[in-house]
Design a protein around this motif. Structure first.
Motif, short mmCIF file in Angstrom:
data_model
loop_
_atom_site.label_atom_id
_atom_site.label_comp_id
_atom_site.label_asym_id
_atom_site.label_seq_id
_atom_site.Cartn_x
_atom_site.Cartn_y
_atom_site.Cartn_z
N SER A 126 0.85 -1.19 0.00
CA SER A 126 0.00 0.00 0.00
C SER A 126 0.89 1.24 0.00
O SER A 126 2.03 1.20 0.46
CB SER A 126 -0.92 0.00 1.22
OG SER A 126 -0.18 0.22 2.41
N GLU A 127 0.36 2.33 -0.52
CA GLU A 127 1.14 3.57 -0.55
C GLU A 127 1.44 4.07 0.86
O GLU A 127 2.50 4.65 1.10
CB GLU A 127 0.38 4.63 -1.36
CG GLU A 127 0.32 4.30 -2.84
CD GLU A 127 -0.18 5.47 -3.66
OE1 GLU A 127 0.13 6.63 -3.31
OE2 GLU A 127 -0.88 5.24 -4.66
N SER A 128 0.51 3.85 1.79
CA SER A 128 0.75 4.29 3.17
C SER A 128 1.86 3.46 3.82
O SER A 128 2.73 4.02 4.51
CB SER A 128 -0.53 4.18 4.00
OG SER A 128 -1.03 2.86 4.02
N ASP A 129 1.85 2.13 3.61
CA ASP A 129 2.93 1.29 4.13
C ASP A 129 4.26 1.68 3.50
O ASP A 129 5.30 1.75 4.18
CB ASP A 129 2.66 -0.19 3.85
CG ASP A 129 1.66 -0.80 4.83
OD1 ASP A 129 1.43 -0.20 5.90
OD2 ASP A 129 1.10 -1.86 4.51
N TYR A 130 4.23 1.94 2.20
CA TYR A 130 5.46 2.31 1.50
C TYR A 130 6.06 3.60 2.07
O TYR A 130 7.25 3.66 2.38
CB TYR A 130 5.17 2.48 0.01
CG TYR A 130 6.35 3.03 -0.77
CD1 TYR A 130 7.44 2.21 -1.07
CD2 TYR A 130 6.38 4.36 -1.18
CE1 TYR A 130 8.53 2.71 -1.76
CE2 TYR A 130 7.46 4.86 -1.88
CZ TYR A 130 8.53 4.03 -2.17
OH TYR A 130 9.61 4.53 -2.85
N GLY A 131 5.22 4.61 2.23
CA GLY A 131 5.71 5.89 2.76
C GLY A 131 6.26 5.74 4.17
O GLY A 131 7.31 6.31 4.50
N HIS A 162 12.86 7.44 -3.64
CA HIS A 162 11.53 7.48 -3.05
C HIS A 162 10.44 7.62 -4.13
O HIS A 162 9.38 6.99 -4.04
CB HIS A 162 11.43 8.64 -2.05
CG HIS A 162 10.23 8.56 -1.16
ND1 HIS A 162 8.97 8.93 -1.57
CD2 HIS A 162 10.10 8.14 0.13
CE1 HIS A 162 8.10 8.74 -0.58
NE2 HIS A 162 8.76 8.26 0.46
N TYR A 166 8.31 2.76 -5.42
CA TYR A 166 6.97 2.19 -5.20
C TYR A 166 6.51 1.39 -6.42
O TYR A 166 6.10 0.23 -6.30
CB TYR A 166 5.95 3.29 -4.88
CG TYR A 166 4.54 2.76 -4.75
CD1 TYR A 166 4.13 2.13 -3.58
CD2 TYR A 166 3.63 2.86 -5.80
CE1 TYR A 166 2.84 1.62 -3.46
CE2 TYR A 166 2.35 2.35 -5.70
CZ TYR A 166 1.96 1.74 -4.52
OH TYR A 166 0.69 1.21 -4.40
N GLN A 167 6.59 2.01 -7.60
CA GLN A 167 6.13 1.31 -8.80
C GLN A 167 7.03 0.12 -9.13
O GLN A 167 6.56 -0.89 -9.67
CB GLN A 167 6.09 2.29 -9.99
CG GLN A 167 5.27 1.78 -11.17
CD GLN A 167 3.82 1.47 -10.80
OE1 GLN A 167 3.16 2.27 -10.13
NE2 GLN A 167 3.35 0.30 -11.20
#
Length: 378
Positions: A126-131, A162, A166-167
């Motif tokens: 998830s983007e939140s986990d990644y951040g 950063h 993600y992708q």
């Protein structure tokens, strides 16, 4: 046409179209990987690819291009998994009993002291986990290198990492391996994936857990993941740090490839420049300049401002001036290292620990099963 230079193959091999455009296939060990030709890119008069592992053989698409290979005075460290079908089998084959016990003890001690979780984010995150994880990794790097009074060589590219990683995780070109204490990341590794190779590019850990050898635990658990997923190589890249030397069974030299159309004066001078650079490195003359630079830096002296004293149970029976605190509260983060060192030494689990503070003093008492310690801050 213009030129392109200073392309570092590790980790650009895993994320740059230039390699795929220029080379038809890559051989390593007993495998040959066909590279899918990328979209058209701007041509250059010559190309400079640094840090190509000597176990790679790269085959150009255009036979009219020429390659000059220069041996670099840089060594790489990796772990061949040698068709191991289990972690136990790998450890038995790779290490004698003494070394096996050292590495496995780190894993067992960590798991006996904390509620540990291991997660590999690969293909989905998830983007939140990644951040959250990337920020935690960044903070770990800053803290660790501040402690060492050094600068991390990859922080200059952090914004790019950063933005792109993600992708790459979603596309299974990269991954994040995380060791958690409960829900708190305590060790993180940013990896790149290429065929059957896992390349650990950047890793760091919470320095308050330093006694637990988290670097060794990370390697152990990532090798285990590699074996379970039929990878053949765990790659740690350039630099002979102690933990790399202790694990590596495939130590190799890097090569610098200069690819060109015609041997122009400019190309010849470029080749001569890099040959001279490697000669100076081989004579360790570059280390002289680094030492001179180091002497001009302001040295930061670190002092331990806490006195730790073991006490007996009998001495511990009088607690009149102490009251229990919630040591996991952020207010007491400065105690983390002392708490974790105490757990490591006494082999207590975190859930069995109690921490007390002495009234009107900066003095604390740690109480585990059968073990007690007083910590006094000046």
């Amino acid at each position: 046409m213009s030129k392109r230079k200073k392309i570092t193959v590790f980790p650009v091999l895993f994320r740059d179209d230039m390699i795929q455009q220029l080379y038809e296939n890559i051989e390593y060990f007993d495998l040959k990987i066909l590279l899918k030709e990328s979209s058209k890119i701007k041509p250059y008069k010559h190309y400079s690819f640094r840090l190509i592992p000597e176990y790679f053989k790269l085959h150009l698409r255009n036979p009219s291009l020429k390659t000059k290979v220069i041996a670099q005075h840089n060594w790489g460290y990796s772990i061949l998994l040698n068709n191991a079908n289990s972690m136990d089998g790998f450890m038995q084959k790779q290490f004698n009993s003494k070394k096996r016990n050292i590495f496995t003890r780190y894993v067992k001690r960590l798991e006996s002291c904390f509620n540990v979780k291991y997660r590999m984010f690969y293909g989905k995150i998830s983007e939140s986990d990644y951040g959250f994880i990337m920020q935690a990794l960044y903070n770990m790097i800053l803290a660790r290198f501040k402690e060492r009074n050094e600068l991390h060589k990859n922080l200059h590219e952090w914004n790019e990492l950063h933005a792109n990683t993600y992708q790459e995780i979603v596309n299974k070109k990269a991954s994040l391996f995380v060791i958690y204490d409960e829900d708190r990341p305590i060790e993180i590794s940013l990896n790149y994936h290429f065929d059957k190779i896992l390349f650990s590019y950047i890793s760091s850990y919470d320095i308050s857990y330093s006694k637990f050898g988290l670097g060794h635990v990370e390697i152990y658990k990532q090798i285990e993941w590699c074996i379970n997923n039929n990878y053949i190589l765990f790659e740690m890249g350039v630099g002979g740090m102690d933990y790399k030397r202790r694990w590596s069974n495939n130590i190799y030299q890097f090569k610098h490839y200069i690819v060109y159309n015609k041997p122009t004066i400019k190309v010849k001078l470029l080749i001569l420049k890099f040959q001279l650079k490697e000669y100076l490195k081989s004579k360790k003359l570059n280390e002289v300049s680094l030492r001179l630079v180091g002497k001009t830096k302001k040295q930061v002296e670190t002092t331990n401002n806490a006195e730790c004293k073991e006490i007996t149970k009998k001495e511990n029976t009088i607690k009149t001036d102490f009251s229990e605190i919630e040591f996991t509260n952020k207010t007491y983060n400065f105690l983390n290292k002392y708490v974790h060192d105490f757990l490591y030494t006494t082999e207590n689990h975190k859930s069995d620990l109690k921490v007390f503070k002495k009234s009107n003093q900066n003095t604390f008492m740690l109480e585990g099963k059968g073990h007690y310690q007083i910590i006094s801050f000046s």
